[in-house]
Each structure stands twice: as structure tokens, then as C-alpha cells.
Design an enzyme around this catalytic site. Structure first.
Site, mmCIF file in Angstrom:
data_model
loop_
_atom_site.group_PDB
_atom_site.id
_atom_site.type_symbol
_atom_site.label_atom_id
_atom_site.label_comp_id
_atom_site.label_asym_id
_atom_site.label_seq_id
_atom_site.Cartn_x
_atom_site.Cartn_y
_atom_site.Cartn_z
ATOM 1 N N ILE A 25 1.716 4.176 -3.507
ATOM 2 C CA ILE A 25 0.527 5.018 -3.375
ATOM 3 C C ILE A 25 0.775 6.284 -2.570
ATOM 4 O O ILE A 25 0.451 7.394 -3.001
ATOM 5 C CB ILE A 25 -0.630 4.210 -2.749
ATOM 6 C CG1 ILE A 25 -1.055 3.088 -3.712
ATOM 7 C CG2 ILE A 25 -1.818 5.111 -2.412
ATOM 8 C CD1 ILE A 25 -2.103 2.165 -3.174
ATOM 9 N N ASP A 26 1.365 6.147 -1.383
ATOM 10 C CA ASP A 26 1.449 7.279 -0.463
ATOM 11 C C ASP A 26 2.151 8.510 -1.034
ATOM 12 O O ASP A 26 1.675 9.638 -0.829
ATOM 13 C CB ASP A 26 2.129 6.852 0.837
ATOM 14 C CG ASP A 26 1.297 5.839 1.616
ATOM 15 O OD1 ASP A 26 0.157 5.581 1.194
ATOM 16 O OD2 ASP A 26 1.788 5.308 2.625
ATOM 17 N N HIS A 78 0.823 -1.205 0.000
ATOM 18 C CA HIS A 78 0.000 0.000 0.000
ATOM 19 C C HIS A 78 0.856 1.254 0.000
ATOM 20 O O HIS A 78 0.515 2.255 -0.636
ATOM 21 C CB HIS A 78 -0.914 0.025 1.223
ATOM 22 C CG HIS A 78 -1.631 1.332 1.403
ATOM 23 N ND1 HIS A 78 -2.743 1.670 0.666
ATOM 24 C CD2 HIS A 78 -1.359 2.414 2.163
ATOM 25 C CE1 HIS A 78 -3.142 2.885 0.995
ATOM 26 N NE2 HIS A 78 -2.317 3.363 1.909
ATOM 27 N N CYS A 79 1.979 1.226 0.704
ATOM 28 C CA CYS A 79 2.678 2.476 1.026
ATOM 29 C C CYS A 79 3.431 3.094 -0.142
ATOM 30 O O CYS A 79 3.128 4.202 -0.572
ATOM 31 C CB CYS A 79 3.630 2.241 2.196
ATOM 32 S SG CYS A 79 2.775 1.898 3.758
ATOM 33 N N ILE A 80 4.452 2.398 -0.646
ATOM 34 C CA ILE A 80 5.382 3.049 -1.574
ATOM 35 C C ILE A 80 4.741 3.394 -2.917
ATOM 36 O O ILE A 80 4.969 4.489 -3.445
ATOM 37 C CB ILE A 80 6.644 2.191 -1.759
ATOM 38 C CG1 ILE A 80 7.353 2.016 -0.408
ATOM 39 C CG2 ILE A 80 7.602 2.839 -2.745
ATOM 40 C CD1 ILE A 80 8.583 1.162 -0.470
#
Length: 457
Positions: free
Chosen positions: A280-281, A276-278
Site C-alpha cells: 500500500i505505502d 499494510h506497508c509494502i
């Protein structure tokens, strides 16, 4: 001037003796471990989720996340935890933590639909004295500009009638060393009192609480963490491409550089970025910067570089086959690992899917092996699963290692694979070094590739 600043009144305490200490809104990979840690510390915890499947499963002690087993969920239930789809549980909560997904929209911008739905549900049941905390990753200003007005539709004023804060989640799925309790918790409140209330709450089950100046600083901290990783991964991915052309062993160079005890942190190339993090964020931060009229060049360039890695993997696979007199369109290709990181079942944004899509478009016959994934589809088409790893390696014209699960040992791969493209550097690891790399501490000594037909990205 906002109402909270104009009204110095202290947020009233709740007097409801039957109040729940905590309601966790959203029971995914962030919310469920949070609930587990809170309930183990003696708090009365209820989990709220809109998914009947998730709620029914949890109430039957069935886990759906990597970091908690079904036995762990059973223990939570024994300690008083329950899950529900009824938002009425929010009315008796002393603290409500929002842990819902924040994906990208079809246009590539922030999708705050789940956050706004959560805030509206809370507003319909909000009572004076409640502490509301947003943990979902988002752009700076969301807590104050999006969540706060929705909560204040209840008629209560943030900072005066209830507390409001932001605390970024720092869950690392599959990490055996750091979990909710021993990962420092960043907290930023709408007001000083809101920050104190949130810090006091987390302090009941988290070892270290770090106070940020406000909600915007706490929101930015999370995006800074992941943008830092995103940009540095893009750096080594781009270096991997030109080092191949220059005849430079990048993996050896990284290992050498990592011996410096200051000023350098090792990052490694791969087939793309996942989770999810890299992926998208950083786009949330880029979106916010664009509202100011500026391009965020680092994020945009990193996205471009990391996004083209599946194409580069396909190019390298095609070259490896050509060197052996084989055509990709008539080859059997085995994909090792389809999750986004090692030894977990999470497939979110895994680069395995775009790699498979590109290989299939060139006519390759695909199979996959992954000990954590029983079935796998690409664009709605089932990809056959191999369960016998040694046989699958021996039968494939080409094997592409995409996820470095612990099952994929260098010796096994070297002995059985006819042709192998290793996108994770597994072939370069000695047995002791695998443990060191898992802890993020590479060593200078690296395994040498022993025969032709085996390549590292």
C-alpha cells in the site's frame, strides 16, 4: 506566507492540572503498542477509537493485536490506561497522536478518510498548547496540506497556538527484538519548535529520537523505507521466475551473495507481498509523484511484478501436479499459512487469498492449515480448516506453503507431504539456519531437497 511563519509567538503551555498526558487516536496495531509503551513510562494515557468492539474489549483486558497479550492490556489498565469512544477526551490532552488506517481507495489512490475524520474530531476539542502528531503513513505534504487546515478550523494556528508534527510508525508485528522503545523514532515538526516538542515527547519513552528537517521529510522517510523493500522484493520475485527457466538455484545464489559484508542486503522471493506497508505505502508516493506529471516507474513496475506472483504460484502448482499425472481441477490442495507473515494472526493483504482465489477458479478443492487463524474465507466462501497437520499433509494431493510459520519444519514437511510447493524457502533451511534467517542473516550452507515432489519457488 503562512500564519505560523508570520507569528513568532511561542505556543502557550497548558495549565489544566487534570490534563491527560496522551490521547492515542486509533487503537490498532500501531496505536495500542504506542499507548502501552507510554503508559509503562508513567504517562497518563487514554485511548480513543470509534469501534465499540475494540474499546469494550480493551476495557475488559482483551487484546486484539498480535504484539500485546490480554495480560499486557490488563497491566495497562492497572497503570491507569482507559479506552473510550467519546471524543471529549481530546479536550484535556497535552499530546494527541493520530494512528488511524490509511488504506487505498477503490481507484488505487490514497484514502485519507480516517485521517480527516480524526483531524475534525481533534479540531472540535483542540485547546491552546496541545501537541498533535500524525503517525499514519501518507504522502509528503499531508500533515501541512490536509491535517493542518482542518485543525485550524478550531480558530487556533499551528505553530503559534499549538504544535503540529509528523512521526512515521515503525511497528513490525511479531518482531520479538524491536518494539516502540528501541526502534529509532523519526520526527519532523511544522516549525522548529514543533519538532522540538515532538522530540521531547517521544524522548520520554523511546531510546533514540531522530529529527527530520520537517513534516514532509519525515513523511517521505517512511515511504522511502517501504518503497525500498517493495522494489527489492520485486527484483528477486522476477529473478525467481526466470531462474526457474534457466535452471539456476536462486536461493543458493542469494545465500552466496549475502556472504559479502558490504553493499548487499538479502531479499527473498515469495507468493506476493502482504501487510499494510509494502502493498500500500509505495502507492501513496506514486500518487504524489503523479500529481507532478511524472510516472513513478519503479513503484509501478514493482507493483506489477509482485502482483502477478499469485498467478505464478498457481502455474507452478499446476506444473507440479501435471508431472505426477494429476489435474488441478480434480486435486485436493492444502494451503499452509494464510497470514501475511510468520507467527502472527494478521491477514491484511495476505497473498494467500489471491492464490486461493486462482486455485479455486481452476476447480481445485481447497483446505487450509494455520495455527493462528481459526476461520478463513475467500470471496465470502468458507475454506475448510485442517487442525491435524500431519494428516492434512498426507491426505492432500498438493501442499502449498504460503507462510513460514514456525510449526512448518522442513523434516515434517518432507516426511508427510506427497507433493509440496514451498514459496518461502523453508525446505532449504537447516535447523540452525532458521534462527539466522529470522534475524535476517542467511548463511551459505543450505539444506538440500532429498526427494522428488518437493519444490521451492
Amino acid at each position: 506566507m503562512d500564519a505560523a511563519a508570520n507569528n513568532p509567538a511561542t505556543v502557550p503551555e497548558q495549565n489544566n492540572g487534570s490534563a491527560t498526558d496522551l490521547v492515542v487516536l486509533g487503537l490498532g496495531y500501531v496505536g495500542l503498542p504506542l499507548a502501552a509503551e507510554a503508559v509503562s513510562s508513567g504517562l497518563r494515557v487514554t485511548g480513543f477509537d470509534v469501534s465499540d468492539r475494540v474499546v469494550d474489549g480493551l476495557n475488559q483486558a482483551i487484546s486484539h493485536v498480535d504484539d500485546l497479550s490480554s495480560d499486557d492490556v490488563a497491566m495497562m489498565l492497572d497503570q491507569g490506561f482507559s479506552a473510550t469512544t467519546d471524543p471529549a477526551c481530546l479536550a484535556t490532552a497535552r499530546t494527541i497522536v493520530i494512528c488511524v488506517p490509511t488504506p487505498l481507495s477503490a481507484e488505487g489512490g490514497p484514502d485519507l478518510g480516517a485521517v480527516t475524520s480524526a483531524a475534525k474530531a481533534i479540531a472540535a476539542h483542540l485547546t491552546p498548547g496541545t501537541l498533535v502528531i500524525l503517525e499514519s503513513t501518507t504522502y509528503p505534504g499531508t500533515t501541512d496540506e490536509v491535517v493542518r487546515p482542518l485543525l485550524e478550523e478550531s480558530g487556533l494556528v499551528a505553530g503559534s497556538d499549538f504544535h503540529l508534527a509528523f512521526s512515521p510508525e515503525r511497528i513490525d508485528p511479531g518482531n520479538p527484538t524491536f518494539g516502540v522503545a528501541n526502534t529509532p523514532k523519526v520526527v519532523g515538526g511544522l516549525t522548529e519548535a514543533c519538532g522540538e516538542a515532538a522530540a521531547s515527547f517521544y524522548g520520554r519513552f523511546v531510546e533514540t529520537v531522530v529529527r527530520a528537517r520537517g513534516t514532509r521529510e519525515a513523511e517521505m522517510a517512511k515511504l522511502l523505507e517501504n518503497t525500498y523493500r517493495h522494489v527489492n522484493i520485486a527484483l528477486v520475485n522476477e529473478m525467481a521466475i526466470f531462474c526457474q527457466e534457466l535452471g539456476v538455484d536462486l536461493w543458493d545464489s542469494i545465500a552466496a551473495a549475502a556472504t559479502k559484508p558490504f553493499g548487499f542486503q538479502a531479499f527473498y522471493p515469495g507468493p506476493g507481498v502482504g501487510g499494510h506497508c509494502i502493498p500500500i505505502d509505495p502507492n501513496y508516493l506514486s500518487y504524489k509523484v503523479k500529481t507532478l506529471g511524472y510516472p513513478f516507474r519503479f513503484v509501478e513496475l514493482a507493483q506489477e511484478i509482485n502482483g502477478r506472483m499469485p498467478s505464478y504460484v498457481m502455474q507452478r502448482a499446476q506444473e507440479l501436479l501435471n508431472e505426477s499425472g494429476l489435474a488441478l481441477s480434480r486435486s485436493k490442495v492444502l494451503l499452509l499459512g494464510v497470514t501475511y507473515k510468520a507467527d502472527i494472526a494478521d491477514q491484511r493483504e495476505s497473498p494467500a487469498r489471491p492464490v486461493a482465489r486462482k486455485l479455486a477458479a481452476k476447480g481445485a478443492t481447497l483446505t487450509y492449515h494455520d495455527p493462528h487463524v481459526e476461520s478463513w474465507q475467500v470471496d465470502g466462501v468458507d475454506v475448510p480448516r485442517s487442525t491435524d497437520l500431519e494428516q492434512a499433509l498426507a491426505e492432500a494431493d498438493l501442499t502449498i506453503l504460503l507462510t513460514d510459520h514456525s510449526d512448518y519444519r522442513p523434516k515434517l514437511l518432507s516426511e508427510y507431504a506427497r507433493l509440496l510447493l514451498d514459496t518461502r524457502g523453508v525446505l532449504r533451511r537447516s535447523e540452525p539456519e532458521e534462527t539466522a534467517l529470522a534475524a535476517g542473516v542467511p548463511t551459505q550452507e543450505r539444506r538440500r531437497i532429498q526427494r522428488e515432489g518437493l519444490q521451492v519457488l
